[in-house]
Enzyme design. Structure first.
Site, short mmCIF file in Angstrom:
data_model
loop_
_atom_site.label_atom_id
_atom_site.label_comp_id
_atom_site.label_asym_id
_atom_site.label_seq_id
_atom_site.Cartn_x
_atom_site.Cartn_y
_atom_site.Cartn_z
N GLU A 159 1.35 -1.30 -11.52
CA GLU A 159 1.88 0.07 -11.40
C GLU A 159 2.10 0.69 -12.78
O GLU A 159 3.15 1.27 -13.07
CB GLU A 159 3.19 0.07 -10.59
CG GLU A 159 2.97 -0.24 -9.12
CD GLU A 159 4.20 0.00 -8.26
OE1 GLU A 159 4.04 0.28 -7.07
OE2 GLU A 159 5.33 -0.07 -8.79
N GLU A 235 0.17 -2.92 -1.98
CA GLU A 235 1.52 -3.29 -1.58
C GLU A 235 1.91 -2.39 -0.42
O GLU A 235 2.28 -1.23 -0.62
CB GLU A 235 2.53 -3.12 -2.73
CG GLU A 235 2.45 -4.17 -3.81
CD GLU A 235 3.58 -4.03 -4.82
OE1 GLU A 235 4.58 -3.33 -4.52
OE2 GLU A 235 3.48 -4.62 -5.91
#
Length: 588
Positions: A159, A235
């Protein structure tokens, strides 16, 4: 050529279509003797892959030492077990992993250097990453798909678009993996935000996204960013983590299953986060710090498909039904909950005061002012600071910069107050009983920040300490090692309560080892060990009210419980229960 390749809208593995249906399972949060069980349950739910982060801070605790690849960190063994179960593996080596893990997985010896620009193309940072990869990759290459192993894809960073915008850094990571023999598909993952996807992506590397709801909108944003290639949620958040003082987060199983069905109906691949959360054993939990410091609890149950102890939860069965509509699911019964020890009471009838032990356990490091835990070479756990105060009477103790993260203050051995980073505490009113009184401060590192710019925030006492404006000098600073408690001088204790920090010890009998949960009603805050295995933190602040005790740490016959209680208890007893209690629930 990598074993896993992409088409305009999907994956091919060795030339055959593959939809990745994966679940997150962190080997370092699960007892190694339970890896086989958890991987088997992943396959039985219908997963064809598992995903795991790699914690750099545990694998390389010393910048000049060898790589640690044994016990909980025996990643080659975990990969082989996944292969034996017929599962593919998605590897996420970071270097930053977040994961609600101490310092986001970055080593303390690295984060302690304030001059290094973390997660950037700063040569001091990339040099450390490359040295880590030099050690890490040779033992892992045999487990890559190119060598017949289970690893089909490797993630760059984590991320990154939420943190920075440094394309040369991402390019360096990709080149570092390729030059060290990694041929497999590389991918990035970022939140489903156009700016994050743009900043965290790298040309030629597959972009994936992270989200837990609004499936169509999030997949649409990913497709806008990447017009061709597989759609993948790297995710898919089906639960959430907990912090001390908050609720236990849960998500309705039917709601999560409906979103999983939307994902699979859209033709996307998925990695369920978490399939099985596990536990932040020992001192491994992380913390978040946006407006206030918020440490993560010991349990990483995450309201996952498998509970913290590995039992199938409501999501396990709901997800299995959804997956069966889109992919083959093994024609075998769903697993049953595992056995548990019968409930029992443990009398902790031996005690050893902490402060005298801590004062003798290590030689002091002396300084005019207190030294941070980094300067003491002791990043986790506790440090004890001691000096004397010439004045007497009422006044204010001021701790410049506060404490990282929680400080208990004592005068001549008596507790006089607590300072918490969470509350931005720096001042404590006290009454000094006499000139020359001994001031002791026990500081606890509650977990390194794992997300955002505060990673590497110092621990311990963070600046000079003064009494009514007079700076106190001449400090003895001691790290408190808790790796081996064999030297703790336990002695028989009566049932009288105690309000000073102390170790407490008791024993219990086991016929056949099985999972159990340690409940501590009447206790306040501290650490727990069973047979020398560090279960982690407990705190009556909640929400967590029990600690998971994995069956492999138990043995037939006599077993030992040790608690380090920092405040006091109403009764020197602990309970073993057959049911976890993670606290009042908050459904999201």
């Amino acid at each position: 050529m990598p074993a896993l390749t992409t088409t305009s809208d999907g994956f091919l593995l060795h030339g055959e279509p593959l939809r990745i249906i994966s679940g997150a399972l962190h080997y370092f949060r699960v007892h190694p003797d339970q890896w086989t069980d958890r991987l088997r349950k992943a396959r039985l739910m219908g997963l064809n892959s598992v995903e795991t982060y790699l914690p750099w801070n545990l694998h390389q605790p010393d910048p000049d030492g060898p790589l640690v690849l044994d016990g909980f960190l025996d990643l080659p063994r975990f990969l082989q077990l996944a292969c034996d179960e017929g599962l593919h593996v998605l590897l996420r080596p970071g270097p930053f992993i977040c994961a609600e893990w101490d310092e986001g997985g970055l080593p303390a010896w690295l984060t302690a250097d304030p001059d290094i620009r973390l997660r950037s193309s700063d040569p001091r940072f990339t040099k450390s990453v490359d040295r880590y990869l030099d050690l890490l990759l040779p033992p892992l290459l045999p487990y890559m798909a190119a060598s017949g192993g289970p690893v089909i894809a490797v993630q760059l960073e984590n991320e990154y678009g939420a943190y920075g915008e440094d394309a040369p850094y991402l390019k360096h990571l990709a080149d570092s993996l390729r030059s060290r023999g990694v041929e497999e598909l590389l991918f990035t993952c970022d939140q489903a935000d156009p700016a994050h996807l743009a900043a965290g992506g790298l040309p030629g590397v597959l972009a994936t996204s992270t989200f837990g709801s609004r499936v169509e909108q999030c997949l649409g944003r990913l497709r806008e960013h990447q017009p061709e290639g597989p759609l993948m949620c790297a995710e898919f958040w089906i639960g959430w983590f907990d912090r001390w003082g908050g609720p236990h987060h849960v998500r309705d199983a039917a709601d999560a299953a409906a979103d999983l069905d939307r994902l699979l109906s859209a033709g996307a691949s998925v990695n369920i986060y978490m399939f099985h959360g596990g536990t932040n054993f020992g001192f491994t939990n992380g913390a978040n710090h946006k407006h206030a410091y918020e440490p993560t609890v010991t349990s990483y149950d995450y309201d996952a498909a498998l509970t913290e102890c590995g039992d199938p939860g409501p999501k396990y069965h709901a997800f299995r039904e959804v997956i069966a509509r889109h992919a083959p699911v093994p024609d075998e019964p769903a697993p049953e909950p595992g056995p548990k020890l019968p409930p029992a009471t443990v009398r902790l009838d031996q005690r050893a005061p902490l402060l005298p032990y801590a004062g003798a356990a290590t030689d002091p490091v002396r300084g005019d002012d207190p030294l941070t835990m980094d300067r003491l070479g002791h990043r986790t756990g506790y440090a004890l600071y001691r000096t004397t105060v010439a004045a007497s009477g009422d006044g204010l103790l001021h701790f410049a910069g506060g404490a990282g993260d929680r400080a208990q203050v004592f005068l001549d051995g008596a507790p006089v107050g607590v300072l918490e980073r969470e509350r931005h505490d720096e001042t404590l009113p006290v009454r000094l009983p006499r000139p020359g009184a001994t001031l002791e401060v026990l500081v606890e590192n509650m977990g390194g920040v794992n997300y955002g710019p505060r990673i590497g925030a110092p621990k311990g006492l963070l600046g000079p300490v003064s009494f009514d404006g007079t700076v106190l000098r001449g400090w003895e600073c001691r790290p408190l090692p808790l790796d081996d408690l064999a030297a703790v001088p336990f002695a028989p204790a009566d049932e009288a309560t105690t309000a000073v920090p102390a170790f407490h010890r008791g024993t219990f009998e086991v016929d056949v080892p099985a999972d159990t949960f340690l409940a501590l009603p009447g206790w306040t805050k501290g650490q727990a060990w069973v047979n020398g295995f560090h279960l982690g933190r407990y705190w009556n602040r909640g929400p967590q009210r029990t600690l998971y005790v994995p069956s492999p740490v138990l043995r037939p016959g006599t077993n030992e419980v040790v608690l380090l209680e920092l405040h006091g208890t109403t009764a020197a007893r602990a309970l073993l229960t057959d049911t976890p209690d993670l606290g009042p629930e908050n459904t999201w």
